[in-house]
Design an enzyme around this catalytic site. Sequence first.
Site, PDB file in Angstrom:
ATOM      1  N   GLU A   1     -59.051  67.884  44.480  1.00 52.09           N
ATOM      2  CA  GLU A   1     -57.650  67.585  44.160  1.00 52.09           C
ATOM      3  C   GLU A   1     -57.192  68.568  43.085  1.00 52.09           C
ATOM      4  OE1 GLU A   1     -56.009  63.213  44.132  1.00 52.09           O
ATOM      5  OE2 GLU A   1     -57.900  63.253  43.080  1.00 52.09           O
TER       6      GLU A   1
ATOM      7  N   CYS B   1     -51.712  60.885  43.842  1.00 54.39           N
ATOM      8  CA  CYS B   1     -52.918  60.848  44.681  1.00 54.39           C
ATOM      9  C   CYS B   1     -52.575  60.962  46.159  1.00 54.39           C
ATOM     10  CB  CYS B   1     -53.739  59.603  44.393  1.00 54.39           C
ATOM     11  SG  CYS B   1     -52.752  58.121  44.363  1.00 54.39           S
TER      12      CYS B   1
ATOM     13  N   LYS C   1     -55.641  47.193  31.244  1.00 59.26           N
ATOM     14  CA  LYS C   1     -56.017  48.338  30.409  1.00 59.26           C
ATOM     15  C   LYS C   1     -55.343  49.568  30.990  1.00 59.26           C
ATOM     16  CE  LYS C   1     -58.709  51.676  30.433  1.00 59.26           C
ATOM     17  NZ  LYS C   1     -57.807  52.655  29.790  1.00 59.26           N
TER      18      LYS C   1
ATOM     19  N   GLU D   1     -58.484  52.135  44.350  1.00 57.58           N
ATOM     20  CA  GLU D   1     -57.536  53.105  44.893  1.00 57.58           C
ATOM     21  C   GLU D   1     -57.851  54.418  44.194  1.00 57.58           C
ATOM     22  OE1 GLU D   1     -55.041  55.558  45.318  1.00 57.58           O
ATOM     23  OE2 GLU D   1     -53.526  54.386  44.254  1.00 57.58           O
TER      24      GLU D   1
HETATM   25  P1  ADP Z   1     -57.102  59.982  35.985  1.00 55.91           P
HETATM   26  O1  ADP Z   1     -57.281  60.527  34.606  1.00 55.91           O
HETATM   27  O2  ADP Z   1     -57.146  60.993  37.057  1.00 55.91           O
HETATM   28  O3  ADP Z   1     -55.973  59.028  36.091  1.00 55.91           O
HETATM   29  P2  ADP Z   1     -59.439  58.402  35.554  1.00 55.91           P
HETATM   30  O4  ADP Z   1     -60.284  57.838  36.630  1.00 55.91           O
HETATM   31  O5  ADP Z   1     -60.064  59.289  34.550  1.00 55.91           O
HETATM   32  O6  ADP Z   1     -58.314  59.118  36.358  1.00 55.91           O
HETATM   33  O7  ADP Z   1     -58.690  57.261  34.752  1.00 55.91           O
HETATM   34  C1  ADP Z   1     -58.084  56.151  35.361  1.00 55.91           C
HETATM   35  C2  ADP Z   1     -58.202  54.962  34.444  1.00 55.91           C
HETATM   36  O8  ADP Z   1     -59.580  54.641  34.307  1.00 55.91           O
HETATM   37  C3  ADP Z   1     -57.676  55.199  33.039  1.00 55.91           C
HETATM   38  O9  ADP Z   1     -57.076  54.010  32.559  1.00 55.91           O
HETATM   39  C4  ADP Z   1     -58.936  55.477  32.263  1.00 55.91           C
HETATM   40  O10 ADP Z   1     -58.822  55.166  30.891  1.00 55.91           O
HETATM   41  C5  ADP Z   1     -59.899  54.527  32.942  1.00 55.91           C
HETATM   42  N1  ADP Z   1     -61.321  54.832  32.748  1.00 55.91           N
HETATM   43  C6  ADP Z   1     -61.916  56.035  32.679  1.00 55.91           C
HETATM   44  N2  ADP Z   1     -63.248  55.892  32.464  1.00 55.91           N
HETATM   45  C7  ADP Z   1     -63.503  54.561  32.382  1.00 55.91           C
HETATM   46  C8  ADP Z   1     -64.657  53.751  32.159  1.00 55.91           C
HETATM   47  N3  ADP Z   1     -65.858  54.297  31.969  1.00 55.91           N
HETATM   48  N4  ADP Z   1     -64.524  52.410  32.141  1.00 55.91           N
HETATM   49  C9  ADP Z   1     -63.316  51.842  32.352  1.00 55.91           C
HETATM   50  N5  ADP Z   1     -62.191  52.533  32.549  1.00 55.91           N
HETATM   51  C10 ADP Z   1     -62.265  53.885  32.585  1.00 55.91           C
END
Ligand code: ADP
Length: 487
Positions: free
Chosen positions: A391, A291, A182, A257
């Site tokens: 960050e 990061c 995903k 990570e």
């Molecule tokens: P960033 O936007 O800083 O990369 P995020 O942690 O928001 O960090 O997103 C990283 C990944 O996690 C993305 O693929 C995002 O769609 C996914 N993500 C965010 N929230 C959820 C959730 N509740 N369940 C599963 N995946 C999520």
Amino acid sequence: MRAILIGEHGVQSANLIGGEWVRAAGGAGHQVTNPATDAVLAEIPSMGADETRQAIGSARDAWGGWRGRTAADRGALVGLLAGLMRRDADRLARLMTAEQGKPLAEAAGEIEYAASFLDWAGEEGKRLFGDMIPASDASKRILVLRQPVGVAAIITPWNFPSAMITRKLGPALAAGCTAVIKPSELTPLSAIAIGELAVEAGFPPGVVNIVTGDAATIGDAFFDDDRVRKLSFTGSTGVGQKLMAKGAKNLLRLSMELGGHAPFIVFEDADLDKAIAAAVSCKYRNAGQTCICANRFYVQDAIYDRFMSGFAEAVRALKVGEGTGEGVAIGPLINDKAVEKVEKHVADAREKGGRVLVGGERVNIDGLADRFYAPTLIDGMTPEMLLHTEETFGPVAAVRRFTTEDEVVAWANDSEFGLASYFFTRDASRLMRVAEALEYGIVGANDGGPSTAQAPFGGVKHSGFGREGGKYVMDEYTEYKYVSWAL
Ligand code: ADP
């Protein structure tokens, strides 16, 4: 079906499930846009829980056949995928710049970096040795096997749209796992392009699956399905914490990570030119949206002014513009929220006494979105500033003066994060002392670019756990099993 609107760089506007390119039920979709121009690049599927379960089912069905192949066979296919990425490097880099914004040269660098993880993992899969342990009973033997965990769910962020996938996918496949990826909703096209190349490479249907859509819906479908045996996540600490709690339900094996807040220390005996060049690349690469980028700079008294004038000159020279532009070093930030966060951090630093030496504002470029932020250098950082603890994820460097080694090591470690850290010195004893004292998973000692496929990338504290790269990554996708064998 090459429906995507980025000219000859198009990829499928569908998801890969069980070897088929599929759309969401009812045609649900969402748009992918170029952060530099707001141009719509594609409309891709918004998959729901049903389609996600279908992808998990395909991965599970494919697992038996895939794990039954030899490691050499699996490694050869993983290596072939790396080769196809290199063959198409230019197309993939342009695709990445279009959806993510980074300068084209950086995007091309990421494609090579992404391929290197596949190369490494494909080879490492052949070295998943077990053990034969002398038993305490003379009539027994103990045999230790290493076996793939099963279906691996892979959730990746937007800042490295290709490498964060291959860093997980390569070892998962090489170890004999199958995968459901995903990608970030902001950069799904690079993921779909990898899926297309996986089909071309000849991975059996179901071994590599890609689903796009609402993050929580897809994520929850992973957590609710006990056929998923592993989640490897790269993203923010907040989301990582939520996912970890949800993973408890099926005692999911996790690799996390997460965020970082890297200190960058320059001692008075450092090679200044080297330290300045590293500070620039480490801080401003990907417009500061990495990061492991430096977040807090600490520079020793005796060389403070010299370092600052050299650093400021180098930062002033960085060209801002669309990633495809000639000589551009700083592209757009990923979205409006990202720019607003940077503005908030800089305003807060100003209020708290920081002096903006370079930048400190948005850059307006005719015909482009209002998402460009000038590379910024701030003198007089204090621990009270937001950018000292959160960050920033933008092109902002803030610097504080220090006097002693003990003082600066304590400051460096005073963070909830523990991903990357950097320091510059020519004193060999200090080098080992400080490297050992820093509470971080990664230490760049006279090195502003420590990431490589050979090394165990990962953090401690709120930066997560698990290691990606090197021989160590195979542990993330394998279980140890022992056979107690009575003769
Ligand atoms: P960033 O936007 O800083 O990369 P995020 O942690 O928001 O960090 O997103 C990283 C990944 O996690 C993305 O693929 C995002 O769609 C996914 N993500 C965010 N929230 C959820 C959730 N509740 N369940 C599963 N995946 C999520």
